[in-house]
Scaffold this motif. Structure first.
Motif, PDB file in Angstrom:
ATOM      1  N   GLU A   1       2.242 -14.106   8.293  1.00  0.00           N
ATOM      2  CA  GLU A   1       3.626 -13.740   7.958  1.00  0.00           C
ATOM      3  C   GLU A   1       3.708 -12.232   7.805  1.00  0.00           C
ATOM      4  OE1 GLU A   1       6.816 -14.587   4.426  1.00  0.00           O
ATOM      5  OE2 GLU A   1       5.424 -16.179   4.957  1.00  0.00           O
ATOM      6  N   ALA A   2       4.737 -11.627   8.394  1.00  0.00           N
ATOM      7  CA  ALA A   2       4.900 -10.177   8.323  1.00  0.00           C
ATOM      8  C   ALA A   2       5.092  -9.744   6.872  1.00  0.00           C
ATOM      9  CB  ALA A   2       6.097  -9.748   9.167  1.00  0.00           C
ATOM     10  N   ARG A   3       4.486  -8.616   6.521  1.00  0.00           N
ATOM     11  CA  ARG A   3       4.611  -8.091   5.170  1.00  0.00           C
ATOM     12  C   ARG A   3       6.013  -7.531   4.965  1.00  0.00           C
ATOM     13  NH1 ARG A   3       4.396  -3.456   2.277  1.00  0.00           N
ATOM     14  NH2 ARG A   3       4.240  -2.123   4.114  1.00  0.00           N
ATOM     15  N   ARG A   4       6.619  -7.860   3.849  1.00  0.00           N
ATOM     16  CA  ARG A   4       7.943  -7.337   3.538  1.00  0.00           C
ATOM     17  C   ARG A   4       7.822  -5.910   3.032  1.00  0.00           C
ATOM     18  NH1 ARG A   4      12.089 -10.831   3.294  1.00  0.00           N
ATOM     19  NH2 ARG A   4      13.215  -9.666   1.699  1.00  0.00           N
ATOM     20  N   ALA A   5       8.672  -5.047   3.544  1.00  0.00           N
ATOM     21  CA  ALA A   5       8.674  -3.652   3.100  1.00  0.00           C
ATOM     22  C   ALA A   5       9.170  -3.567   1.663  1.00  0.00           C
ATOM     23  CB  ALA A   5       9.564  -2.822   4.017  1.00  0.00           C
ATOM     24  N   THR A   6       8.699  -2.548   0.963  1.00  0.00           N
ATOM     25  CA  THR A   6       9.048  -2.343  -0.447  1.00  0.00           C
ATOM     26  C   THR A   6       9.437  -0.874  -0.673  1.00  0.00           C
ATOM     27  OG1 THR A   6       6.812  -1.719  -1.133  1.00  0.00           O
ATOM     28  CG2 THR A   6       7.327  -4.096  -1.083  1.00  0.00           C
ATOM     29  N   TYR A   7       9.734  -0.567  -1.920  1.00  0.00           N
ATOM     30  CA  TYR A   7      10.060   0.810  -2.294  1.00  0.00           C
ATOM     31  C   TYR A   7       8.890   1.743  -2.005  1.00  0.00           C
ATOM     32  CZ  TYR A   7      12.010   4.633  -5.126  1.00  0.00           C
ATOM     33  OH  TYR A   7      12.520   5.831  -5.570  1.00  0.00           O
ATOM     34  N   ARG A   8       7.654   1.235  -2.077  1.00  0.00           N
ATOM     35  CA  ARG A   8       6.494   2.060  -1.764  1.00  0.00           C
ATOM     36  C   ARG A   8       6.584   2.592  -0.332  1.00  0.00           C
ATOM     37  NH1 ARG A   8       3.850   4.870  -4.781  1.00  0.00           N
ATOM     38  NH2 ARG A   8       4.182   6.415  -3.174  1.00  0.00           N
ATOM     39  N   ASP A   9       7.092   1.763   0.589  1.00  0.00           N
ATOM     40  CA  ASP A   9       7.247   2.202   1.983  1.00  0.00           C
ATOM     41  C   ASP A   9       8.286   3.312   2.093  1.00  0.00           C
ATOM     42  OD1 ASP A   9       5.488   0.246   3.474  1.00  0.00           O
ATOM     43  OD2 ASP A   9       6.767  -1.128   2.360  1.00  0.00           O
TER      44      ASP A   9
ATOM     45  N   THR B   1      12.746  -5.360   5.884  1.00  0.00           N
ATOM     46  CA  THR B   1      12.349  -4.540   7.031  1.00  0.00           C
ATOM     47  C   THR B   1      12.610  -3.069   6.738  1.00  0.00           C
ATOM     48  OG1 THR B   1      12.832  -6.318   8.587  1.00  0.00           O
ATOM     49  CG2 THR B   1      12.740  -4.091   9.493  1.00  0.00           C
ATOM     50  N   LEU B   2      11.630  -2.231   7.007  1.00  0.00           N
ATOM     51  CA  LEU B   2      11.769  -0.794   6.828  1.00  0.00           C
ATOM     52  C   LEU B   2      12.474  -0.195   8.038  1.00  0.00           C
ATOM     53  CD1 LEU B   2      11.014   1.809   5.184  1.00  0.00           C
ATOM     54  CD2 LEU B   2       8.957   1.922   6.628  1.00  0.00           C
ATOM     55  N   HIS B   3      13.514   0.592   7.799  1.00  0.00           N
ATOM     56  CA  HIS B   3      14.231   1.320   8.851  1.00  0.00           C
ATOM     57  C   HIS B   3      14.117   2.807   8.532  1.00  0.00           C
ATOM     58  CE1 HIS B   3      16.307  -2.355  10.314  1.00  0.00           C
ATOM     59  NE2 HIS B   3      16.269  -2.700   9.041  1.00  0.00           N
TER      60      HIS B   3
END
Length: 198
Positions: free
Chosen positions: A9-17, A33-35
């Motif tokens: 499963e794809a890792r969910r983006a977070t505030y760290r990203d 998703t990170l944009h």
């Protein structure tokens, strides 16, 4: 084992990203998703600055207008797990009585303006638009510096109702800022350059 079971499963983006994104990029997280996209180009930044300038005096301190708002450039909004950075946002003082001393805002604004550009248009007009409706943002404006238009929407029963599409030098007097009027073409640099005294 099925291909689906074997797929991670794809890792969910977070505030760290968002924090780890390159400083020359705007980073947002929508639905995990990170944009990332470039900082606004010159025409985009000019339209945003001019619109913010038109609204600031009358609606922040109430100079020549009713006041009662916080108008903010590029605020970082944390709305649930989603993190977005609109070009402009405004909160009525009743919605957010105290201006936060924090790195980001957790209260949904009453008004959002997205200045459209080729790199952000699809995201602004789809995922972010849906997110603003989900969060109960009451008013949404899209300013398009290339087409030289402004579209204003109001949220009614969870759906966006188009109030107006303005072009040319049409007078801008739209909710929630219909206490003032200014010409739409005041947002474009060529018109500004030809103005006398400012």
């Amino acid at each position: 084992m099925t291909a689906q079971a074997g797929r991670k499963e794809a890792r969910r983006a977070t505030y760290r990203d968002v924090l780890d994104a390159p400083p020359h990029k705007v980073a947002e997280v929508i639905a995990g998703t990170l944009h990332t996209h470039p900082r606004p180009a010159a025409r985009h930044a000019w339209a945003s600055s001019r619109l913010g300038g038109r609204l600031d005096g009358p609606f922040n301190p109430g100079v020549g207008g009713p006041g009662g708002w916080w108008i903010v450039f590029e605020p970082e909004l944390h709305l649930g797990e989603d993190i977005v950075v609109p070009d402009l946002a405004g909160w009525r003082r009743e919605t957010m009585p105290e201006y936060p001393d924090a790195a980001y805002f957790t209260i949904a604004p009453d008004w959002v303006c997205e200045v459209l550009s080729p790199s952000t248009r699809r995201l602004d007009q789809s995922e972010k638009r849906d997110l603003y409706a989900r969060e109960g943002v009451r008013h949404l404006w899209f300013v398009d510096p290339d087409a030289r238009t402004l579209e204003a929407f109001e949220l009614q029963k969870g759906r966006w109702l188009l109030l107006a599409t303005l072009a040319g030098d049409a007078p801008v007097s739209l909710p929630p800022f219909d206490a003032i009027t200014f010409p739409l073409d005041a947002l474009w640099p060529e018109v500004f350059a030809g103005e006398k005294g400012g």
